[in-house]
Design a protein around this motif. Structure first.
Motif, mmCIF file in Angstrom:
data_model
loop_
_atom_site.group_PDB
_atom_site.id
_atom_site.type_symbol
_atom_site.label_atom_id
_atom_site.label_comp_id
_atom_site.label_asym_id
_atom_site.label_seq_id
_atom_site.Cartn_x
_atom_site.Cartn_y
_atom_site.Cartn_z
ATOM 1 N N GLU A 1 -9.865 12.382 -11.960
ATOM 2 C CA GLU A 1 -9.210 11.371 -12.585
ATOM 3 C C GLU A 1 -7.956 10.501 -11.559
ATOM 4 N N LEU A 2 -7.168 11.473 -10.859
ATOM 5 C CA LEU A 2 -6.212 11.149 -10.064
ATOM 6 C C LEU A 2 -6.620 10.483 -8.912
ATOM 7 N N ALA A 3 -7.795 11.295 -8.371
ATOM 8 C CA ALA A 3 -8.301 10.892 -7.088
ATOM 9 C C ALA A 3 -8.803 9.299 -7.325
ATOM 10 N N GLY A 4 -9.447 9.242 -8.474
ATOM 11 C CA GLY A 4 -9.765 7.758 -8.776
ATOM 12 C C GLY A 4 -8.627 6.593 -8.496
ATOM 13 N N GLU A 5 -7.611 7.163 -9.470
ATOM 14 C CA GLU A 5 -6.582 6.290 -9.393
ATOM 15 C C GLU A 5 -5.978 6.017 -8.003
ATOM 16 N N HIS B 1 0.864 -1.291 -0.149
ATOM 17 C CA HIS B 1 0.043 -0.047 0.179
ATOM 18 C C HIS B 1 0.889 1.267 0.030
ATOM 19 N N VAL B 2 1.755 1.181 0.795
ATOM 20 C CA VAL B 2 2.761 2.487 1.116
ATOM 21 C C VAL B 2 3.467 2.710 -0.334
ATOM 22 N N ARG B 3 4.103 1.477 -0.843
ATOM 23 C CA ARG B 3 4.990 1.482 -2.135
ATOM 24 C C ARG B 3 3.881 2.117 -3.217
ATOM 25 N N PHE B 4 2.616 1.610 -3.417
ATOM 26 C CA PHE B 4 1.580 2.238 -4.501
ATOM 27 C C PHE B 4 1.626 3.981 -4.165
ATOM 28 N N MET B 5 1.588 4.232 -2.803
ATOM 29 C CA MET B 5 1.173 5.625 -2.804
ATOM 30 C C MET B 5 2.419 6.539 -3.001
ATOM 31 N N ARG B 6 3.636 5.802 -2.821
ATOM 32 C CA ARG B 6 5.019 6.435 -3.273
ATOM 33 C C ARG B 6 5.118 6.560 -4.889
ATOM 34 N N HIS C 1 -10.405 0.532 -2.845
ATOM 35 C CA HIS C 1 -11.459 1.695 -3.329
ATOM 36 C C HIS C 1 -11.941 2.803 -2.287
ATOM 37 N N GLU C 2 -11.127 3.122 -1.497
ATOM 38 C CA GLU C 2 -11.235 4.197 -0.365
ATOM 39 C C GLU C 2 -11.720 5.577 -0.959
ATOM 40 N N TRP C 3 -12.819 6.267 -0.417
ATOM 41 C CA TRP C 3 -13.144 7.551 -0.742
ATOM 42 C C TRP C 3 -12.091 8.505 -0.509
ATOM 43 N N SER D 1 -7.577 6.053 -5.116
ATOM 44 C CA SER D 1 -8.521 5.255 -4.529
ATOM 45 C C SER D 1 -8.318 3.597 -4.658
ATOM 46 N N ALA D 2 -7.732 3.285 -5.622
ATOM 47 C CA ALA D 2 -7.394 1.873 -5.908
ATOM 48 C C ALA D 2 -6.194 1.359 -5.384
ATOM 49 N N ALA D 3 -5.488 2.162 -4.393
ATOM 50 C CA ALA D 3 -4.418 1.558 -3.684
ATOM 51 C C ALA D 3 -4.787 0.266 -3.175
ATOM 52 N N PRO D 4 -3.542 -0.547 -3.241
ATOM 53 C CA PRO D 4 -3.947 -2.090 -2.788
ATOM 54 C C PRO D 4 -4.030 -2.253 -1.201
ATOM 55 N N GLY D 5 -4.798 -3.104 -0.790
ATOM 56 C CA GLY D 5 -5.009 -3.600 0.626
ATOM 57 C C GLY D 5 -4.987 -4.940 1.008
ATOM 58 N N PRO D 6 -5.605 -5.380 1.866
ATOM 59 C CA PRO D 6 -5.553 -6.869 1.956
ATOM 60 C C PRO D 6 -5.831 -7.592 0.666
ATOM 61 N N ARG D 7 -4.765 -8.861 0.652
ATOM 62 C CA ARG D 7 -4.833 -9.706 -0.371
ATOM 63 C C ARG D 7 -4.363 -8.989 -1.712
ATOM 64 N N GLY D 8 -3.750 -7.673 -1.687
ATOM 65 C CA GLY D 8 -3.597 -6.990 -2.603
ATOM 66 C C GLY D 8 -4.587 -6.377 -3.702
#
Length: 135
Positions: free
Chosen positions: A101-105, A33-38, A118-120, A107-114
């Motif tokens: 568009e960027l907020a939508g991307e 998750h942190v890697r995705f955000m970075r 879909h966070e708001w 929002s798709a950060a990975p969580g449990p089980r990858g």
């Protein structure tokens, strides 16, 4: 125009995916998750759209003036809300559509089980001029 992408953890109008709190994710899930955000932020640095991003602690307090010089302090985690404001990202983009568009991307950060969580994300433009007395 600058926009604030306010990252809410577990909230929004209707949760899309029910996932456990991040403190119950496996370490590798948190790392992903942190890697995705970075990587997302790094990509925006390359396009010139990144301004700032910060994660927030769950600890905190409400403070307001009491008019007598001793502001009351109420401990967090911020009662009256169903979710935690986990952090923010400030972007500088050409349009509202690009901000969404960027907020939508994001929002798709990975969580449990990858799986995408879909966070708001709250998307808010910065106020560019002071409001007039009639607003």
């Amino acid at each position: 125009m600058k926009y604030l992408l306010l990252k809410h953890y577990r909230g929004g109008p209707t949760p899309v995916v029910d996932h456990p709190p991040i403190d119950r994710w496996a370490p590798e899930e948190v790392d992903a998750h942190v890697r995705f955000m970075r990587e997302f932020a790094d990509r925006l640095v390359e396009t010139g759209e990144f301004v700032d991003a910060q994660a927030l602690s769950q600890e905190g307090a409400f403070v307001r003036s009491d008019g007598a010089g001793r502001p009351p302090v109420t401990d967090g985690p911020f009662a009256e809300t169903k979710d935690l404001v986990a952090g923010w990202m400030v972007i500088d983009v050409e349009s509202w559509e690009r901000a969404v568009e960027l907020a939508g991307e994001l929002s798709a950060a990975p969580g449990p089980r990858g799986e995408p969580i879909h966070e708001w994300l709250e998307v808010r433009p910065f106020l560019t001029e002071a409001p007039s007395g009639s607003e």
